[in-house]
Motif scaffolding. Structure first.
Motif, mmCIF file in Angstrom:
data_model
loop_
_atom_site.group_PDB
_atom_site.id
_atom_site.type_symbol
_atom_site.label_atom_id
_atom_site.label_comp_id
_atom_site.label_asym_id
_atom_site.label_seq_id
_atom_site.Cartn_x
_atom_site.Cartn_y
_atom_site.Cartn_z
ATOM 1 N N LEU A 252 0.835 -1.213 0.000
ATOM 2 C CA LEU A 252 0.000 0.000 0.000
ATOM 3 C C LEU A 252 0.866 1.259 0.000
ATOM 4 C CD1 LEU A 252 -2.754 1.411 0.198
ATOM 5 C CD2 LEU A 252 -2.576 1.191 2.696
ATOM 6 N N TRP A 255 2.484 1.870 -3.341
ATOM 7 C CA TRP A 255 1.514 2.445 -4.289
ATOM 8 C C TRP A 255 1.316 3.936 -4.013
ATOM 9 C CZ3 TRP A 255 -2.959 5.151 -4.611
ATOM 10 C CH2 TRP A 255 -3.644 5.114 -5.832
ATOM 11 N N GLN A 256 1.164 4.287 -2.744
ATOM 12 C CA GLN A 256 0.910 5.688 -2.383
ATOM 13 C C GLN A 256 2.096 6.589 -2.717
ATOM 14 O OE1 GLN A 256 -0.173 5.289 1.759
ATOM 15 N NE2 GLN A 256 -2.331 4.956 1.289
ATOM 16 N N ASN A 259 1.758 7.218 -6.415
ATOM 17 C CA ASN A 259 0.454 7.684 -6.927
ATOM 18 C C ASN A 259 -0.225 8.625 -5.940
ATOM 19 O OD1 ASN A 259 -0.070 5.644 -9.375
ATOM 20 N ND2 ASN A 259 0.749 4.468 -7.660
ATOM 21 N N GLN A 262 -3.470 10.700 -6.369
ATOM 22 C CA GLN A 262 -4.781 10.029 -6.400
ATOM 23 C C GLN A 262 -5.403 9.883 -5.014
ATOM 24 O OE1 GLN A 262 -5.070 6.526 -8.985
ATOM 25 N NE2 GLN A 262 -3.132 7.127 -9.943
ATOM 26 N N VAL A 263 -4.594 10.011 -3.959
ATOM 27 C CA VAL A 263 -5.131 9.897 -2.590
ATOM 28 C C VAL A 263 -4.761 11.119 -1.742
ATOM 29 C CG1 VAL A 263 -5.338 7.389 -2.470
ATOM 30 C CG2 VAL A 263 -3.132 8.452 -1.988
ATOM 31 N N THR A 322 -7.554 2.592 -4.418
ATOM 32 C CA THR A 322 -6.196 2.177 -4.808
ATOM 33 C C THR A 322 -6.131 0.784 -5.437
ATOM 34 O OG1 THR A 322 -5.642 1.086 -2.716
ATOM 35 C CG2 THR A 322 -5.335 3.478 -2.813
ATOM 36 N N TRP A 324 -5.902 -1.757 -3.632
ATOM 37 C CA TRP A 324 -5.162 -2.552 -2.656
ATOM 38 C C TRP A 324 -6.093 -3.340 -1.747
ATOM 39 C CZ3 TRP A 324 -5.411 -2.405 2.688
ATOM 40 C CH2 TRP A 324 -4.411 -3.105 3.389
#
Length: 353
Positions: A252, A255-256, A259, A262-263, A322, A324
């Motif tokens: 996670l 990914w964050q 990206n 996006q969050v 996400t 995830w």
């Protein structure tokens, strides 16, 4: 990319640092830690071997940040993580680390225009509200009902819309206060941030204690053939938690990092969910099967301060945003930790036994 991980010699911080360096050998990663928690010193050699720059420093000290180079991202994984911390009437270290330390991290990130990933906790949700939820008592565990007196909770677990009014432990309060300040930095300073409210995180290299790291504690007590106790809720061991393997949390955070737009500004619950949950009674059975050892377990009917009957993370929002979701279940977690105990017995026995 250059990344600073605070609490970088702790269980979560060192695991994330080593996984990131393995995935991205060209990244420069700094691990900042004050080495207060016993066992964290074992991670210095592991970090160095992985090619990570260890920095002995304290997030409570603004001067320690002044000595650090500029980075592109900060992963705030430092904390005094005990739910019982400060309940003896001396909360200074807890507040100075978990709240004022986070402010120092934010100011450092702002100075270098670095993105900011914050590891918060499910303990921000109030204890009394959780304790009044509707549940059923199954044969081996407590189970949440779909019909509930408050929003943000169902049989899937507790979601981000769960009410925040009420006491939650000094630990949970310092993390929630940090969350509020992070949201201000995001809104008014334009700092890119994401907040992850993590459930119980576990895995190899966690130095489990009775008040934090219960999964490793439970497995280690079996492994070293010592004794345990089912404490509270009638002493039946039916209290239930979801468990998040550190490798799943890493996916996670990875990914964050790549990206974050996006969050940006989001608060996300991240835990094992129903599929990776167990009661203490169920965990005992799995520990017996994996370790091949059965140990005495006392029954203590009285509840402990700040304890809760059951907590399960509802991952719906984070999965929708996400993609995830956790991949490792309870049996895989127990097997992984047992193998780690096998491989590092000499170093771990003085700490975990």
């Amino acid at each position: 990319m250059k990344i600073l991980i605070t609490g970088g010699a702790g269980f979560v911080g060192s695991s994330l640092a080593i996984s990131l360096k393995s995935s991205y050998p060209d990244y420069q990663i700094f691990a900042l830690d004050n080495l207060k928690r016993r066992g964290s010193e074992l991670n210095i050699a592991r970090l160095k071997q992985a090619g990570i720059d260890f920095v002995h420093g304290d997030i409570r000290s603004k001067e320690d940040f002044d000595a650090l180079p500029a980075v592109d991202a900060v992963i705030e994984a430092s904390a005094e993580p005990s739910v019982l911390a400060g309940l003896d009437g001396t909360p200074d270290y807890l507040i100075n680390t978990n709240l004022f330390g986070t402010v120092n991290c934010l100011n450092y990130a702002l100075k270098h225009k670095a993105s900011f990933i914050f590891l918060s906790t499910s303990r921000v949700y109030p204890i009394k509200t959780i304790e009044t939820l509707n549940f059923e008592e199954a044969e081996t565990r407590f189970v949440l009902s779909d019909d509930q007196p408050v929003p943000g909770v169902s049989s899937r677990g507790i979601a981000e819309t769960f009410p925040l009014d009420g006491a939650r432990s000094l630990y949970g309060t310092t993390k929630l206060a940090s969350e509020l300040i992070i949201q201000e930095y995001n809104e008014f300073y334009g700092l890119k941030t994401v907040i992850n409210r993590c459930g119980v995180i576990t895995g190899p290299w966690q130095m489990g204690k009775v008040d934090q790291g219960v999964m490793v504690l439970w497995i280690a007590k079996h492994y070293f053939e010592q004794s345990l106790a089912y404490i509270g809720y009638g002493g039946t061991g039916k209290q239930t938690r979801d468990m998040l393997h550190i490798a799943d949390l890493y996916r996670l955070v990875d990914w964050q990092l790549h990206n974050l737009d996006q969050v940006n500004g989001e608060i996300l619950n991240a835990g094992g969910g129903v599929d990776s949950s167990a009661s203490l009674q169920e965990l005992t059975t799995i520990c017996q099967e994996v370790t091949g050892k059965t140990i005495p377990i006392r029954q203590v009917t009285e509840n402990r301060a700040a304890d809760i009957r059951l907590y399960i993370t509802d991952n719906t929002k984070v999965t929708q945003m996400t993609g995830w979701k956790p991949e490792l279940g309870i049996r895989e977690i127990v097997t992984d930790i047992t193998q780690w105990l096998d491989e590092n017995r000499a170093a771990l026995e003085p700490i975990l036994k």
